[in-house]
Write an enzyme that holds these catalytic residues in place. Structure first.
Site, PDB file in Angstrom:
ATOM      1  CB  THR A 186      -0.787  -0.158   1.280  1.00  0.00           C
ATOM      2  OG1 THR A 186      -1.685  -1.139   1.004  1.00  0.00           O
ATOM      3  CG2 THR A 186      -1.229   1.094   1.862  1.00  0.00           C
ATOM      4  CG  ASN A 389       4.119  -9.842   0.489  1.00  0.00           C
ATOM      5  OD1 ASN A 389       3.318  -8.970   0.772  1.00  0.00           O
ATOM      6  ND2 ASN A 389       5.319  -9.580  -0.010  1.00  0.00           N
ATOM      7  CB  SER A 394       0.206 -14.981  10.574  1.00  0.00           C
ATOM      8  OG  SER A 394       1.266 -15.149   9.672  1.00  0.00           O
TER       9      SER A 394
END
Length: 394
Positions: A186, A389, A394
């Site tokens: 992003t 990624n 997690s």
């Protein structure tokens, strides 16, 4: 310096507790004027975050007095409650600054599909307002607070003299290390200038700049839901540049920041400049470059320091003739200046290409079909990118 290099701006970056790491996660940039001109461009992804929805509406009048940005949560796919969080954030900033909420733009970055800890975010706003500073420390703190998987803050500054006398400054900060693809590579970016600029000129300059910079970064083919680039002008220099001068300065800042994004791409070991020459149009050249940049086979070959021109040519051939006309029998490909493919076949031995000596790698693809040329930046595909990624949420 960063967004505070231009006169009329203050910035801050603080820790609101949105990140489990405890690192800074809330940034604020304020335009103290005397003018409050603004323009913005956003992701073209059809799935967008609440901050993009809010900011698209807020900037329509060409005015913004502040931008508040958080890392630690993208506020995307969070429903009506997520939009209320974005609205409440703008209102909180507005209350603290004594301005209208419609003049506050919002940007968020982080994990998609999870509601922000709105209580922590809102509690952090007064702290950020209290930390606002016009010096370099404020700008650098803001640039640090918007980082997610970035390893370094990204800033750029230019001061430009004008033919009429006097000068104006443009400063910028950006974040982004993954989900970088055309249609805003992003990513969050705030650009400030102390030039006297009207809204139409600011919008034209920003769109022209992003078209040839951020839109030509394609790290991993993954278009973000949150991409936002904001330009704010304070008018504090009292210098009014023409459109060309402003566009050139804003483009220089965007180009600098775009290269920094690629250089910090998640796990990358090579930066790749793909230049397509002699195309029938810029759009044709860009379509070819994007096809090559999105090939995992090409990117894996670069990771292995293998100038595998066959993989490049194969990707060039995936572009429909209607989009990019060319004769496959006339294609030339050079890697780091060595023409390994000429007229659609083998030429110089691949052993002549040294890809291990430096991080930068260049592909030059000559279509022999016209006179248009563009360059797009990408990076290689590494073990570290896959690991980063695979473990992100997690």
């Amino acid at each position: 310096m960063s967004v505070t290099a231009a006169h009329g701006f203050r910035a801050a970056g603080i820790t609101a507790g949105l990140k489990a790491s405890g690192t800074p996660d809330l940034a604020l940039v304020v335009n103290d004027g005397p003018e409050h001109t603004a323009a913005a461009v956003f992701t073209s992804n059809r799935v967008v975050g609440a901050p993009v929805m809010w900011s698209r509406q807020a900037v329509k009048d060409g005015v913004a007095r502040a931008v508040v940005l958080n890392s630690g949560g993208a506020n995307v796919c969070t429903g009506p409650g997520g939009f209320q969080d974005a609205h409440a954030t703008a209102e909180k900033v507005a209350d603290e600054l004594g301005i209208g909420a419609i003049d506050v733009l919002v940007g968020s970055t982080g994990l998609i599909g999870v509601r922000l800890a709105a209580d922590k975010l809102l509690a952090g706003v007064p702290v950020a307002v209290g930390a606002l500073s016009a010096d370099d420390a404020g700008g650098q703190a803001a640039a640090t607070a918007i980082m997610t998987t970035d390893t370094v803050p990204k800033t750029a500054v230019r001061t430009v003299g004008t033919s009429q006398g006097g000068s104006f400054t443009v400063g910028g900060m950006a974040k982004g290390a993954g989900m970088l693809a055309p249609a805003l590579a992003t990513m969050l970016c705030v650009i400030t200038t102390d030039a006297v600029v009207d809204a139409a000129t600011a919008d034209a300059a920003l769109r022209a700049a992003t078209r040839v910079t951020f839109d030509r970064v394609d790290s991993d083919g993954a278009m973000s839901t949150s991409d936002t680039v904001v330009l704010m002008a304070s008018g504090a220099s009292r210098v009014t540049p023409d459109l060309d001068a402003l566009t050139e300065a804003v483009t220089a800042i965007c180009a600098d920041l775009a290269r920094q994004l690629v250089a910090d791409a998640e796990g990358a070991s090579h930066d790749i400049a793909i230049t397509v020459t002699n195309a029938t149009s810029e759009d044709a050249a860009l379509a070819v470059a994007r096809a090559v940049s999105r090939s995992n086979l090409v990117k894996a070959a670069v990771f292995g320091n293998d100038p595998n021109w066959g993989r490049i040519l194969s990707q060039v051939g995936t572009v429909p003739e209607a989009v990019a006309p060319f004769d496959p029998a006339e294609l030339d490909v050079s890697v780091n200046g060595v023409m390994v493919c000429k007229a659609g076949g083998a030429h110089e031995p691949p052993e002549k290409v040294d890809m291990a000596a430096a991080r930068d790698v260049t592909f030059t693809i000559d279509l022999h079909a016209g006179d248009a040329e563009i360059t797009l930046w990408t990076n290689d595909l590494t073990h570290d990118y896959v690991h980063e990624n695979s473990a992100y949420s997690s």
